[in-house]
Design an enzyme around this catalytic site. Sequence first.
Site, short mmCIF file in Angstrom:
data_model
loop_
_atom_site.label_atom_id
_atom_site.label_comp_id
_atom_site.label_asym_id
_atom_site.label_seq_id
_atom_site.Cartn_x
_atom_site.Cartn_y
_atom_site.Cartn_z
N THR A 70 0.83 -1.21 0.00
CA THR A 70 0.00 0.00 0.00
C THR A 70 0.87 1.26 0.00
O THR A 70 0.65 2.18 -0.80
CB THR A 70 -0.94 -0.01 1.23
OG1 THR A 70 -1.74 -1.19 1.17
CG2 THR A 70 -1.83 1.21 1.24
N GLN A 177 1.20 -9.15 -6.45
CA GLN A 177 0.74 -10.53 -6.62
C GLN A 177 1.70 -11.39 -7.46
O GLN A 177 1.46 -12.59 -7.62
CB GLN A 177 -0.65 -10.56 -7.26
CG GLN A 177 -1.78 -10.18 -6.30
CD GLN A 177 -1.92 -11.13 -5.12
OE1 GLN A 177 -1.49 -12.28 -5.16
NE2 GLN A 177 -2.52 -10.65 -4.05
N SER A 197 5.41 -6.65 -1.80
CA SER A 197 5.06 -6.77 -0.40
C SER A 197 5.45 -8.14 0.13
O SER A 197 5.14 -9.16 -0.48
CB SER A 197 3.54 -6.57 -0.24
OG SER A 197 3.17 -6.79 1.10
N HIS A 199 4.51 -9.98 2.81
CA HIS A 199 3.56 -10.96 3.37
C HIS A 199 2.76 -11.71 2.31
O HIS A 199 1.99 -12.62 2.63
CB HIS A 199 2.63 -10.31 4.40
CG HIS A 199 1.51 -9.49 3.83
ND1 HIS A 199 0.25 -9.99 3.67
CD2 HIS A 199 1.46 -8.21 3.41
CE1 HIS A 199 -0.54 -9.04 3.18
NE2 HIS A 199 0.18 -7.95 3.01
N THR A 235 12.54 4.87 11.44
CA THR A 235 13.49 3.86 11.90
C THR A 235 13.30 2.56 11.12
O THR A 235 12.16 2.14 10.87
CB THR A 235 13.28 3.59 13.40
OG1 THR A 235 13.50 4.81 14.11
CG2 THR A 235 14.22 2.52 13.92
N CYS A 323 -16.17 -6.51 0.61
CA CYS A 323 -17.51 -6.07 1.02
C CYS A 323 -17.36 -5.13 2.19
O CYS A 323 -17.58 -5.46 3.33
CB CYS A 323 -18.39 -7.26 1.38
SG CYS A 323 -17.64 -8.39 2.54
C1 LIG Z 1 -2.08 -7.13 -0.95
C2 LIG Z 1 -2.01 -6.20 -2.09
C3 LIG Z 1 -1.65 -4.84 -1.91
C4 LIG Z 1 -1.40 -4.26 -0.55
O1 LIG Z 1 -0.20 -4.70 0.02
P1 LIG Z 1 0.02 -4.56 1.60
O2 LIG Z 1 1.43 -4.95 1.82
O3 LIG Z 1 -0.95 -5.48 2.26
O4 LIG Z 1 -0.23 -3.11 1.94
C5 LIG Z 1 -1.54 -4.05 -3.02
N1 LIG Z 1 -1.77 -4.53 -4.25
C6 LIG Z 1 -2.11 -5.81 -4.47
C7 LIG Z 1 -2.34 -6.29 -5.88
C8 LIG Z 1 -2.25 -6.68 -3.40
O5 LIG Z 1 -2.61 -7.95 -3.62
#
Ligand SMILES: *Cc1c(COP(=O)(O)O)cnc(C)c1O
Length: 385
Positions: A70, A177, A197, A199, A235, A323
Amino acid sequence: MIYMDYNATTPTDPRVLETIKIYFFEKFGNPSSIYKIARENKKEIEKAREKVAKLIDANPEEIYFTSGGTESDNWAIIGTAFALKHKGNHIITSQIEHHAVLNTCKFLNRIGYEITYAPVDRFGIVDVDFVRKSIKKETILITIMHANNEIGTIEPIEEISKIAKENNIYFHSDCVQTVGKVPVSVKNLGIDMLSLSAHKFYGPKGVGALYVKRGIKIETLIHGGEQEKGKRGGTYNVPGIIGLGKACEIAMEEMIEEMEKVKNLRDKLEKGILEKIPEIVINGHPEKRLYNTLNLCVKYIEGESVLLNLDFEKIYASSGSACTSGSLEPSHVLLACGIPHEIAHGSLRFSLGKYNKEEDIDKVLEVLPRIVEKLRKISPFWEKK
Ligand SMILES: *Cc1c(COP(=O)(O)O)cnc(C)c1O
């Protein structure tokens, strides 16, 4: 439990967890300090930067650590808008972006920027011709995601980045993704800025990176200390960043093998559902699609009710739609693909990952037909059809 929502988040790989544990207590130093436990951490952060760079075929100097996908999306888009204000105020994106991109564009629109949303075809592929024709002299940025999180469709990034380049326009891609799931090369794809990202590929939550190609100048968003060459204050999230690096290293080594394995499971699930349940619509592109994603609509019932029933069996999936605030608007992605409202309401997303097993698929194929049959029996739409 059976977890099939890997596009929402993934469990942290135990090897990542093992690597970062030490940075919470023994090696807790602030990398910006000068003593030993700080200097060592700074070194580890630079090693992590190299691993991230290697995974996406970039140089370490082009990687900036952030708090996740994000923030990276916000920074690339707002950072470009502010840096190129003198040049123009027009941005091109697509109708099926993640809300991190869509709502950032909405914000910019509120403060005087003009946004064009490119449509997609019924498979979710962005209309490249529309993008080309939308360009005007005020256009400063094109931002199109690599793969869609809901339906898994993979966009023609090379084609779009070429158009951007020919017109001297920055090109950003939300690759949250795809990085760690499929091989991604910023060079081959022609990307100027890329969001990733941790996670989403077995790293910790709350950490990610923005790739900014050398020579691309964007405005700073997070003002603070001199971290990240003064371009992103705050930090260092030491365990997070080192965990991201480890996740990149593991992906680099094991990705190809996993792709094959997970694709087989996904295909088995798709085939089984189509065989056992009538009146199913598969969403997304048949081939140009993430190998782990299966998005479908179960006609005549609500996806949400199916999810609740699956939850009861400890099977965790998603409807793909956000939703928000209880208002059950169907997914903006499915609507953009031209799926009618009443069908889009029946959407389900199974997104698989490396910890899924053959038995998980068997279990879903045993449970889901029963749930659908039960819900259709009490559906007024099923009766009337
Ligand atoms: C999960 C996701 C995000 C957001 O990433 P975060 O690390 O959770 O803020 C942005 N774009 C896509 C396509 C995502 O799947």
